[in-house]
Write an enzyme that holds these catalytic residues in place. Structure first.
Site, mmCIF file in Angstrom:
data_model
loop_
_atom_site.group_PDB
_atom_site.id
_atom_site.type_symbol
_atom_site.label_atom_id
_atom_site.label_comp_id
_atom_site.label_asym_id
_atom_site.label_seq_id
_atom_site.Cartn_x
_atom_site.Cartn_y
_atom_site.Cartn_z
ATOM 1 N N LYS B 116 28.426 49.719 37.709
ATOM 2 C CA LYS B 116 29.870 49.645 37.451
ATOM 3 C C LYS B 116 30.216 50.210 36.086
ATOM 4 C CE LYS B 116 30.246 47.050 41.181
ATOM 5 N NZ LYS B 116 30.226 45.589 41.016
ATOM 6 N N GLU B 200 36.514 43.043 31.754
ATOM 7 C CA GLU B 200 37.752 43.685 32.209
ATOM 8 C C GLU B 200 38.897 42.733 31.974
ATOM 9 O OE1 GLU B 200 36.455 46.418 36.045
ATOM 10 O OE2 GLU B 200 37.576 44.556 36.329
ATOM 11 N N HIS B 235 35.543 35.765 46.911
ATOM 12 C CA HIS B 235 35.251 37.188 46.752
ATOM 13 C C HIS B 235 34.605 37.840 47.976
ATOM 14 C CE1 HIS B 235 36.482 36.840 42.603
ATOM 15 N NE2 HIS B 235 35.679 35.810 42.492
ATOM 16 N N ARG B 292 29.080 53.836 50.688
ATOM 17 C CA ARG B 292 28.569 53.554 52.032
ATOM 18 C C ARG B 292 29.747 53.409 52.981
ATOM 19 N NH1 ARG B 292 29.149 48.433 49.554
ATOM 20 N NH2 ARG B 292 30.607 47.227 50.794
#
Lengths: 164, 508
Positions: B116, B200, B235, B292
């Site tokens: 990431k 973040e 999540h 993917r």
């Protein structure tokens, strides 16, 4: 056939017979127009005075789970002329089954066949998804038969032992 | 075109890929672990090879074994599905080295987007908007504190090496940061073998909207429209739809062009998805790229009319995309529900076991991508996704209507599933008004699926129970017979049963 049916707190008395393809049905004394077809194991197409219901039946620990549409109810059916040979009304305290509450593996059997146990005594331990569940005796009595041994894999609803 | 494809996966996605192969006249090779011999994907395959113990590391994650099967079977390509090895650069490289075509992006593209932090660095260079924060792993608590002060609380600590909620911590205030950082680091280390954590800005009540991209190996990169994936529990996505109810044509074009820029920056080929977080002002920020095919690809297929798996195979075989960006239009609305073997009354714990009964819906606008069948035992060893139920209509309302109707026809007996959750969700007024964000499902109260204290329903159930007893309840009878105690002489019981069966048959 006469059935005592327990749903939650309520008890119903059902008289149900079938003769020459015609059903006769009485629920708590009231006559109800009914007919049914077993569409496949566990699925009933039931008509009650032209109201149509597709009813599904699941066997669970200690009773049935009956599904009507999106509603499900836990139902216990007591047949006074039971298959299991316990036809005497006084035999309420008769032989009871120890039922697996969830699928898993028997990791420990806590008693031997023939042992006398109190109600609530642990009979065996079933493990699944890393959680262990002690399955307790439903009554005070004698462990008549152990139907599974350590290491056995079981499904929810399977009979693990008989306590008489 | 390939003659034979090995599907390095299991469950519903393996069945999906096998179907695409058969539609294209390509032979399908399945691999299965010890507990998957009777699985639906093996039943559908042309060839099947056992690859070892149930535990994934010894089977579905075992690169050596899979490539060995590819060699023995003569497969000329491998489709990795999703999960397992699908985003494993080492595997993609090993396939290339073994001369077997990996149906997906290159190892290099995976690496570029797999971390990431690396992805954020690349996005910075490409001028792609992303959520304010750090593009490199945090080096110290002090640095974390400085960054957090700069971008403002609340902040989100995230693992660079993976997702699914692991290694993530929401931090509201400075005093919570130290403990959260330590927890996030160790969780990430345990889950991904890499404790790198970055920061973040936490966007308040964001929507999670992702863009499907498709790129051939000849430089053509397109976007195929977005998917709204905000309905998540811990999540994990639960329900997805296309198009997003809050994205108009203009926003789609803007997000799509950014997504294409992201894919190009990574030299991406084949199918991929660029994820964005969208705030309440409809600003969108790059979150990450999934290199993917995704679980929720069917909703995109239904609104675009394209078969993504067949396209993946064609792209990998070297074909050029036969359509341009202008040819792609979004038509109608599709919603997917992920059916999991979970117990909603027991904190959604996985609920493996035997599927005693399966009644599947059908009818207009209904698609089921399933890995299950009646009588199959759901193993305890894998992700408990059973099937995806997708409803399609010419409007969101029609899709919801069809999906709700299909839900009422759907029945899975013998194990616990989250079907009840969807019935509630699809009827929810906020859901119907498309008024939700990523916190919606977690806020939804866990309600036990208790029976309505409705006398009529009870009467029906009582009569039905009696009917089952007389007609032979099937499930019940079979179990009772299998488990009968020694008290009952076998002969007497079977002749009673035979008599009642004969009676039941007579009049039908």
């Amino acid at each position: 056939m006469i059935y005592d049916i327990a749903i939650g707190e309520k008890n119903y008395r059902l008289e149900l017979d079938r003769a020459s393809g015609e059903w006769s049905c009485r629920l708590d004394g009231c006559v109800i127009e009914a007919d049914a077809v077993l569409v496949r194991p566990g699925v009933l197409s039931l008509r009650l005075a032209n109201q149509c219901y597709e009813v599904r039946c699941e066997h669970l620990a200690g009773g049935l789970k009956i599904w009507i549409g999106q509603d499900s109810l836990n139902v216990e059916v007591r047949d006074p002329r039971s298959l299991r040979g316990r036809s005497r009304a006084s035999d309420e305290q008769g032989v009871k089954k120890l039922i697996a509450p969830m699928p898993g593996k028997v990791v420990r059997v806590l008693v031997e066949q023939g042992t006398h146990v109190e109600a609530g005594a642990g009979i065996m331990v079933v493990e699944a998804m890393k959680m262990q569940n002690e399955v307790k005796s439903p009554k005070k009595g004698k462990v008549q038969r152990l139907l599974v041994s350590q290491g056995a894999t079981v499904n929810a609803g399977d009979v693990l032992a008989i306590v008489e | 075109m390939f003659k034979k494809i090995l599907i390095a996966n299991r469950g519903e996605i393996a069945v999906r890929v096998i179907r695409a192969c058969h539609e294209m006249g390509i032979a399908a090779v399945a691999v299965y672990s010890d507990v998957d011999r009777a699985s639906l994907h093996v039943r559908h395959a042309d060839e099947a090879y056992p690859i070892g113990a149930a535990v994934s590391s010894e089977s579905y994650l075992n690169i050596e074994k899979i490539l060995d099967v590819a060699k023995r079977s003569g497969a000329d390509a491998i489709h990795p599905g999703y999960g397992f090895l699908s985003e494993n650069a080492q595997f993609a490289q090993a396939c290339a080295d073994a001369g077997v075509k990996f149906i997906g992006p290159t190892a290099a593209a995976m690496r570029a987007m797999g971390s990431k932090t690396k992805a954020r660095q690349a996005m910075e260079l490409a001028g792609v908007p992303f959520v304010p924060g750090t593009s490199r792993g945090l080096e110290s608590l002090e640095q974390a504190e400085n960054v957090a002060a700069r971008i403002g609380y609340p902040i989100m600590l995230k693992a660079a090496a993976g997702g699914g909620g692991k290694g993530m911590r929401l931090v509201h205030a400075r005093e919570d940061l130290k403990a959260a950082l330590e927890a996030a680091r160790s969780e990430a280390e345990r889950a991904f073998g890499d404790g790198e954590v970055y920061v973040e800005k936490a966007i308040v009540n964001p929507r999670h909207i992702e863009m499907q991209v498709l790129a051939d190996e000849h430089g053509h990169t397109l976007y195929l429209g977005e998917r709204e994936c905000s309905l998540q529990r811990r999540h994990q996505k639960v329900l997805e739809e296309a198009p997003s109810p809050v994205v108009d044509a203009d926003m789609r074009r803007k997000m799509g062009e950014v997504a294409v820029r992201v894919a190009r920056a990574a030299n991406y080929t084949n199918a991929g998805t660029v994820e964005f977080l969208v705030d309440q002002q409809k600003n969108f920020y790059f979150l990450e790229m999934n290199t993917r095919l995704q679980v929720e690809h069917p909703v995109t297929e239904l609104v675009t009319g394209l078969d993504l798996v067949q396209l993946q195979i064609r792209i990998a075989a070297g074909e050029k995309l036969s359509f341009t960006q202008d040819d792609i239009s979004i038509r109608g609305h599709a919603i997917e529900c992920r059916i999991y073997a979970e117990d909603p009354n027991n904190n959604y714990m996985p609920s493996p076991g035997k599927i005693a009964m399966l009644l599947e819906p059908a009818g207009p606008g209904i698609r089921i991508d399933s890995g299950i069948y009646e009588g199959w035992t759901v193993p305890m060893d894998y992700d408990p996704l059973l099937a995806k139920l997708i409803g399609y209509g010419d409007s969101r309302e029609e899709a919801i209507g069809r999906l709700s109707r299909a839900m009422s026809e759907y029945f899975v007996g013998g194990i616990k599933t989250n079907l009840g959750l969807f019935r509630r969700l699809l009827a929810d007024s906020d859901f119907r008004a498309a008024n939700f964000d990523t916190g919606f499902l977690d806020r939804m109260p866990l309600r036990e699926e208790t029976a309505s204290a409705n006398t009529r329903i009870e009467e029906v159930a009582a009569i039905a129970a009696g009917m089952f007893a007389i007609l032979g309840g099937g499930n019940m009878e079979a179990r009772a017979a299998a488990n009968s105690s020694a008290n009952e002489p076998a002969q007497a019981s079977s002749s009673w049963k035979n008599a009642s069966r004969r009676e039941a048959l007579r009049g039908t």
